[in-house]
Write a protein that holds these residues in place. Structure first.
Motif, PDB file in Angstrom:
ATOM      1  N   TYR A 158       0.835  -1.208   0.000  1.00  0.00           N
ATOM      2  CA  TYR A 158       0.000   0.000   0.000  1.00  0.00           C
ATOM      3  C   TYR A 158       0.865   1.252   0.000  1.00  0.00           C
ATOM      4  CZ  TYR A 158      -3.301   3.479   1.815  1.00  0.00           C
ATOM      5  OH  TYR A 158      -4.060   4.601   2.001  1.00  0.00           O
TER       6      TYR A 158
ATOM      7  N   VAL B  94     -15.333  -4.577  -1.167  1.00  0.00           N
ATOM      8  CA  VAL B  94     -14.936  -3.645  -2.234  1.00  0.00           C
ATOM      9  C   VAL B  94     -15.783  -2.382  -2.157  1.00  0.00           C
ATOM     10  CG1 VAL B  94     -14.924  -3.283  -4.730  1.00  0.00           C
ATOM     11  CG2 VAL B  94     -13.985  -5.391  -3.770  1.00  0.00           C
TER      12      VAL B  94
ATOM     13  N   LEU C 121      -8.202  -0.594  -2.924  1.00  0.00           N
ATOM     14  CA  LEU C 121      -7.649  -1.952  -3.058  1.00  0.00           C
ATOM     15  C   LEU C 121      -7.182  -2.506  -1.716  1.00  0.00           C
ATOM     16  CD1 LEU C 121      -5.530  -1.440  -6.295  1.00  0.00           C
ATOM     17  CD2 LEU C 121      -7.681  -2.699  -6.092  1.00  0.00           C
TER      18      LEU C 121
ATOM     19  N   LEU D  47      -8.513  -6.105   0.563  1.00  0.00           N
ATOM     20  CA  LEU D  47      -7.432  -7.076   0.724  1.00  0.00           C
ATOM     21  C   LEU D  47      -7.208  -7.395   2.199  1.00  0.00           C
ATOM     22  CD1 LEU D  47      -5.060  -8.770  -0.354  1.00  0.00           C
ATOM     23  CD2 LEU D  47      -3.669  -6.701  -0.215  1.00  0.00           C
TER      24      LEU D  47
END
Length: 168
Positions: A105, A138, A120, A124
């Motif tokens: 990240y 999401v 994202l 995750l």
């Protein structure tokens, strides 16, 4: 209990907290060095912009030294027991994967921008922590990244990397 009375198993149980205390001590030293690099600047303020960062880094150093003393000079049996219990209950592969996700990240934040990288990162990490609802994760990741980006850039005036989207 004195250091001479501390048994071998207790010393081993305190190894993790000891390394953590040393890492915190190193971090406090780095923070202090960076705080001292802050220019004083002009103005009417009596304390200046580096006052609070110096106070925080010195406080962190003192607390790190106290923890180091509890793991070396004056071993604490309660701390050793708690450390052993936590170490036994910790799923280390998950911790390692979360650390890798955080590093990824940080590396993609500048290129992709805050919104994409965060959108994202949230699903995750949710998956790594056991979530089995990827569509929901999401949606939440996108919604949170948009709200946080907008809040920081518009309301607080703090620029976050726009990245590939170049929004706002």
């Amino acid at each position: 209990m004195s250091a001479r009375d501390a048994s071998g198993p207790m010393r081993r149980q305190l190894r993790g907290p000891r390394w953590f205390a040393l890492a915190l001590l190193g971090a406090s030293g780095a923070l202090l060095v960076e705080a001292l690099r802050i220019p004083q600047g002009g103005g009417y303020s009596a304390i200046g912009p580096r006052f609070f960062p110096i106070i925080i880094s010195v406080g962190l150093a003192l607390l790190s030294l106290l923890l180091l003393a509890r793991t070396t000079l004056l071993p604490d049996a309660g701390l050793a027991e708690a450390a052993a219990t936590e170490a036994a209950a910790t799923h280390w592969p998950t911790v390692g994967l979360l650390a890798l996700a955080l590093i990824g990240y940080a590396l993609t934040l500048g290129r992709l921008g805050y919104i994409v990288a965060t959108a994202l990162f949230f699903p995750l990490t949710a998956r790594l922590l056991g979530s089995r609802r990827p569509a929901r994760d999401v949606l939440i990741g996108v919604a949170l990244s948009l709200v946080i980006y907008y809040s920081f850039t518009r309301w607080l005036g703090i620029r976050l990397p726009a990245g590939v989207l170049g929004l706002f």
